[in-house]
Each structure stands twice: as C-alpha cells, then as structure tokens.
Design a protein around this motif. Structure first.
Motif, PDB file in Angstrom:
ATOM      1  N   SER A 253      42.170  91.007 -32.231  1.00  0.00           N
ATOM      2  CA  SER A 253      40.946  90.201 -32.244  1.00  0.00           C
ATOM      3  C   SER A 253      40.965  89.150 -31.134  1.00  0.00           C
ATOM      4  CB  SER A 253      40.794  89.520 -33.612  1.00  0.00           C
ATOM      5  OG  SER A 253      39.685  88.652 -33.622  1.00  0.00           O
ATOM      6  N   LEU A 254      42.109  88.496 -30.987  1.00  0.00           N
ATOM      7  CA  LEU A 254      42.231  87.459 -29.966  1.00  0.00           C
ATOM      8  C   LEU A 254      42.166  88.066 -28.565  1.00  0.00           C
ATOM      9  CD1 LEU A 254      42.614  84.450 -29.554  1.00  0.00           C
ATOM     10  CD2 LEU A 254      45.081  84.783 -29.712  1.00  0.00           C
ATOM     11  N   ALA A 255      42.819  89.206 -28.386  1.00  0.00           N
ATOM     12  CA  ALA A 255      42.792  89.869 -27.085  1.00  0.00           C
ATOM     13  C   ALA A 255      41.374  90.294 -26.718  1.00  0.00           C
ATOM     14  CB  ALA A 255      43.723  91.082 -27.100  1.00  0.00           C
ATOM     15  N   ASN A 256      40.625  90.816 -27.702  1.00  0.00           N
ATOM     16  CA  ASN A 256      39.243  91.239 -27.453  1.00  0.00           C
ATOM     17  C   ASN A 256      38.357  90.042 -27.114  1.00  0.00           C
ATOM     18  OD1 ASN A 256      39.847  93.928 -27.935  1.00  0.00           O
ATOM     19  ND2 ASN A 256      39.291  93.826 -30.105  1.00  0.00           N
ATOM     20  N   LEU A 257      38.568  88.939 -27.827  1.00  0.00           N
ATOM     21  CA  LEU A 257      37.784  87.733 -27.563  1.00  0.00           C
ATOM     22  C   LEU A 257      38.012  87.238 -26.140  1.00  0.00           C
ATOM     23  CD1 LEU A 257      36.050  85.266 -28.358  1.00  0.00           C
ATOM     24  CD2 LEU A 257      38.151  84.204 -29.234  1.00  0.00           C
ATOM     25  N   LEU A 258      39.266  87.135 -25.748  1.00  0.00           N
ATOM     26  CA  LEU A 258      39.574  86.614 -24.420  1.00  0.00           C
ATOM     27  C   LEU A 258      39.150  87.588 -23.329  1.00  0.00           C
ATOM     28  CD1 LEU A 258      43.055  84.962 -25.086  1.00  0.00           C
ATOM     29  CD2 LEU A 258      40.775  83.925 -25.079  1.00  0.00           C
ATOM     30  N   ALA A 259      39.242  88.884 -23.614  1.00  0.00           N
ATOM     31  CA  ALA A 259      38.787  89.879 -22.637  1.00  0.00           C
ATOM     32  C   ALA A 259      37.300  89.745 -22.362  1.00  0.00           C
ATOM     33  CB  ALA A 259      39.111  91.285 -23.138  1.00  0.00           C
ATOM     34  N   SER A 260      36.533  89.336 -23.377  1.00  0.00           N
ATOM     35  CA  SER A 260      35.087  89.152 -23.194  1.00  0.00           C
ATOM     36  C   SER A 260      34.774  87.996 -22.251  1.00  0.00           C
ATOM     37  CB  SER A 260      34.408  88.920 -24.546  1.00  0.00           C
ATOM     38  OG  SER A 260      34.758  87.658 -25.094  1.00  0.00           O
ATOM     39  N   PHE A 261      35.762  87.143 -22.013  1.00  0.00           N
ATOM     40  CA  PHE A 261      35.611  86.040 -21.060  1.00  0.00           C
ATOM     41  C   PHE A 261      36.464  86.280 -19.799  1.00  0.00           C
ATOM     42  CE2 PHE A 261      34.473  84.132 -25.125  1.00  0.00           C
ATOM     43  CZ  PHE A 261      33.320  83.441 -24.790  1.00  0.00           C
TER      44      PHE A 261
END
Length: 201
Positions: free
Chosen positions: A10-18
């Motif tokens: 979840s954290l990796a996906n969130l940061l990837a979106s930025f």
C-alpha cells in the motif's frame, strides 16, 4: 520497512503515484544486509519489527551515514515517540496517517539528507587534503591554528623559523586554504586536537 506485506504494498503504491521510487523490507536485518544505492532517500520505519525493533535499528544507525528516518506505526506511545525524535527522527506518524502528513515528512527528510550529503562530502574532501600532509606539517598546522606565530611554533618543534614558514606554505597549498581564518575553520571541522595555549597550566 514494515513486517506487514499489505502495508508495504500500500505504501509503495501510494508513493509510486507521486513518482517516489521505493524499496520495501520486511525486517531490519534484511535492510542491514542489503547494499543500498547512494541516492537521496529516507527510511520509513515501523517500530514493531521481527527481531531488531525500529527504535533499536535507529540507535544502531546513529553512528553511521544513513538516510533520515520517518516512523510510521500503529503501536506508538509517547515514550517511544520522544525517544525517536530525540535520536533525530524526522517525524513520528501514527497509523492511519494522512498522505499529506507523510509527503511533508518525506520532503523534509529529503532536504535533511541532501544537506547531510553535502556536509559529508565536504568533510571527506577535507580529510583527503589533511591526509596529504606530512607528520611534521600536521604538527605545524596544529600550532598555527592554535595561534602560534611562526617563531613560537618553530621553537616548540625545535626547527628554524624559515623551515616553519616553508611548512606553513605547504600546508596552505595542500589544504587549499586562502587564509589563516580559512585554515582554522578547516581544523575545527576536522576536530584536530590543538595544543594548550602558551602560558597555560
């Protein structure tokens, strides 16, 4: 770094979106055993990890060059947060967190890491310059940055004043110092031990 795979994803996906690239670790030991690239970064760390805890990892990294740490945990308490912040953590965010809080913490962490990398590079360069000095030049350096005149430094070392002046010129050249004040600042950054002042007990 989190022992919960779902949280890591979840954290990796969130940061990837930025457009923030990530690398996830399930434990402190896996992080310590991994060779990391020399890039601007930060460490997002949970407190409760298998084996070495997040706080224990932070303490272990204190004496090393490491990315700034952001704690992100669902098991935080006041003593833990105080300990983490005193040890230099950028932030201590409880789960669930707001993405804006995390992004602000990451931005600050990147700024801190950029500044520390510059300082570390400058210190490494100064150490390299200092390493080019001969043992005698290092003795002369310590005396002149402590305020000794050439005549006084020469007398303490048992050399001629002219020889001391030659050493001083070599020191200024090798250290790329533009002035005595510049040399004093370098010695301070290098934490060179200085002799006692003349006349002190």
């Amino acid at each position: 770094m989190d022992d919960d795979a779902r949280v890591r994803r979840s954290l990796a996906n969130l940061l990837a979106s930025f457009d923030i690239p990530t690398r996830a670790f399930p434990s402190a030991l896996e992080y310590l055993n991994c060779e990391l690239p020399d890039l601007l970064s930060c460490l997002i760390l949970d407190i409760n990890l298998p084996g070495l805890s997040g706080l224990a990892l932070q303490q272990r990294l204190v004496s090393q060059q490491h990315p700034p740490i952001i704690f992100l945990t669902g098991h935080g308490d006041v003593p833990s947060s105080v300990q983490a912040m005193k040890a230099g953590a950028v932030d201590f965010l409880p789960k669930p967190f707001h993405k804006d809080q995390l992004l602000r913490a990451i931005d600050e962490a990147f700024q801190r890491h950029a500044e520390s990398r510059v300082i570390h590079a400058e210190l490494a360069d100064l150490n390299a310059r200092y390493g080019r000095l001969t043992p005698r030049e290092r003795e002369v350096l310590a005396l002149i940055v402590a305020g000794r005149l050439n005549k006084q430094a020469a007398a303490e070392l048992g050399i001629s004043e002219i020889t001391c002046q030659v050493h001083r010129g070599q020191i200024m050249r090798k250290m790329s110092a533009e002035s005595l004040a510049d040399l004093v600042r370098m010695a301070s950054k290098l934490q060179i031990p200085l002799p006692k002042r003349l006349g002190s007990s």
